[in-house]
Design an enzyme around this catalytic site. Sequence first.
Site, PDB file in Angstrom:
ATOM      1  N   ARG A 195      21.442  -7.915  19.651  1.00  0.00           N
ATOM      2  CA  ARG A 195      22.686  -8.456  20.179  1.00  0.00           C
ATOM      3  C   ARG A 195      22.333  -9.360  21.346  1.00  0.00           C
ATOM      4  O   ARG A 195      21.413  -9.052  22.116  1.00  0.00           O
ATOM      5  CB  ARG A 195      23.606  -7.319  20.682  1.00  0.00           C
TER       6      ARG A 195
ATOM      7  N   GLU B 198      28.538 -15.817  21.029  1.00  0.00           N
ATOM      8  CA  GLU B 198      28.555 -16.443  19.701  1.00  0.00           C
ATOM      9  C   GLU B 198      29.957 -16.948  19.360  1.00  0.00           C
ATOM     10  O   GLU B 198      30.929 -16.275  19.674  1.00  0.00           O
ATOM     11  CB  GLU B 198      28.101 -15.417  18.656  1.00  0.00           C
TER      12      GLU B 198
ATOM     13  N   HIS C  54      23.145 -15.848  13.628  1.00  0.00           N
ATOM     14  CA  HIS C  54      23.448 -14.434  13.343  1.00  0.00           C
ATOM     15  C   HIS C  54      23.497 -14.191  11.826  1.00  0.00           C
ATOM     16  O   HIS C  54      24.514 -13.723  11.292  1.00  0.00           O
ATOM     17  CB  HIS C  54      24.752 -14.004  14.015  1.00  0.00           C
TER      18      HIS C  54
HETATM   19  C1  8YV Z   1      26.835  -8.579  10.621  1.00  0.00           C
HETATM   20  C2  8YV Z   1      25.381  -7.175  12.213  1.00  0.00           C
HETATM   21  O1  8YV Z   1      26.677  -9.963  10.671  1.00  0.00           O
HETATM   22  O2  8YV Z   1      25.354  -5.159  11.011  1.00  0.00           O
HETATM   23  C3  8YV Z   1      25.408  -5.702  12.103  1.00  0.00           C
HETATM   24  O3  8YV Z   1      25.475  -5.041  13.150  1.00  0.00           O
HETATM   25  O4  8YV Z   1      25.246  -7.722  13.253  1.00  0.00           O
HETATM   26  C4  8YV Z   1      25.494  -8.020  10.980  1.00  0.00           C
HETATM   27  O5  8YV Z   1      24.999  -7.332   9.882  1.00  0.00           O
HETATM   28  C5  8YV Z   1      28.006  -8.187  11.455  1.00  0.00           C
HETATM   29  O6  8YV Z   1      28.307  -6.847  11.349  1.00  0.00           O
HETATM   30  C6  8YV Z   1      29.285  -8.937  11.091  1.00  0.00           C
HETATM   31  O7  8YV Z   1      29.536  -9.028   9.768  1.00  0.00           O
END
Ligand code: 8YV
Length: 316
Positions: free
Chosen positions: A236, A265, A283
């Site tokens: 993150r 983001e 991302h």
């Molecule tokens: C996704 C993520 O892009 O799973 C996660 O925590 O950061 C990513 O797999 C996100 O959840 C939004 O779809």
Amino acid sequence: MPEQNERPLLLQVGPLLPALQDALNSRHEVLRLWEAPDQAALLAARGRDVVALVTSGVHGATRELMSTLPGLQAVFSFGVGYDSIDIAAARDLGVVVSNTPGVLDDCVADTAFALLIDVARGISAADRFVRRGDWRQGKFPLTSRLAGKTCGIVGLGNIGKSIARRAEAFGMEVAYHGRQPQPDVPYRYHAELEDLAKAADFLVLSLPGGPATDKLVDARILAALGPHGYLINIARGSVVDEPALVAALQAGSLGGAGLDVFAEEPEVPAALLALDNVVLTPHLGSGTHETRQAMADLVLANVERYFAEGRLVTPV
Ligand code: 8YV
């Protein structure tokens, strides 16, 4: 057990994979919050009938939203990270939460390694070099070997372990930092993040976001990683002090960075765009057809089991 409704009313916070939306729509009544011209009016009119939220790591679930839904029982999230969901509020309100662990580890680890190889060997920079026609003027500069280097992993969970296996396959030493040493792994543990940063050639972040890890990687950690060190972040944006990272890269006191996640983001600090030793991706860690479908299937499995049996498949 959840209260038995004919067709439970779900509130979808933001857009999701179309296949998941279609599957939810075919079995449940789904309100689409983000499309409502007046969200407050929609919540005032239908909020009392909503029994579950469907969301994602991007869209999250705030205390404010959950508190406006007196019948809320469950939050189903698409994604493994749940830092955008107010878990304490869910607990206070007696709301259960599910996420999608396990199914995205390979793709996120692949993304980490793609960034790692790219920054070490200058693949994206070399691509720009060829496209600009610079090859005719001379050779591309030499870069850094992976084999024999130390891959320092911050957060040795399922994704961190998948990254570690890839690092081993590339002939790298693996070391890690986390809250606890793990007795069953063959990698060197550093109780202090700064010590891992000193020991590592590549510091790979695969830890959860949220208040407990906010700006954990600050100027001190970046200085320990040093001018020949590389930072890889697939976790993150919040876990890095982004202005400190920009300053270290601009000063040349950090060797380079591969970043899939950012503090705000989809905003990316303009200063990063100008740096050739930085690789930026939007991302996309889990973003393959196969993995996103597996995540959607797991969201659906949680929804169906919750309404059939009152239990979640993958509770947070
Ligand atoms: C996704 C993520 O892009 O799973 C996660 O925590 O950061 C990513 O797999 C996100 O959840 C939004 O779809």
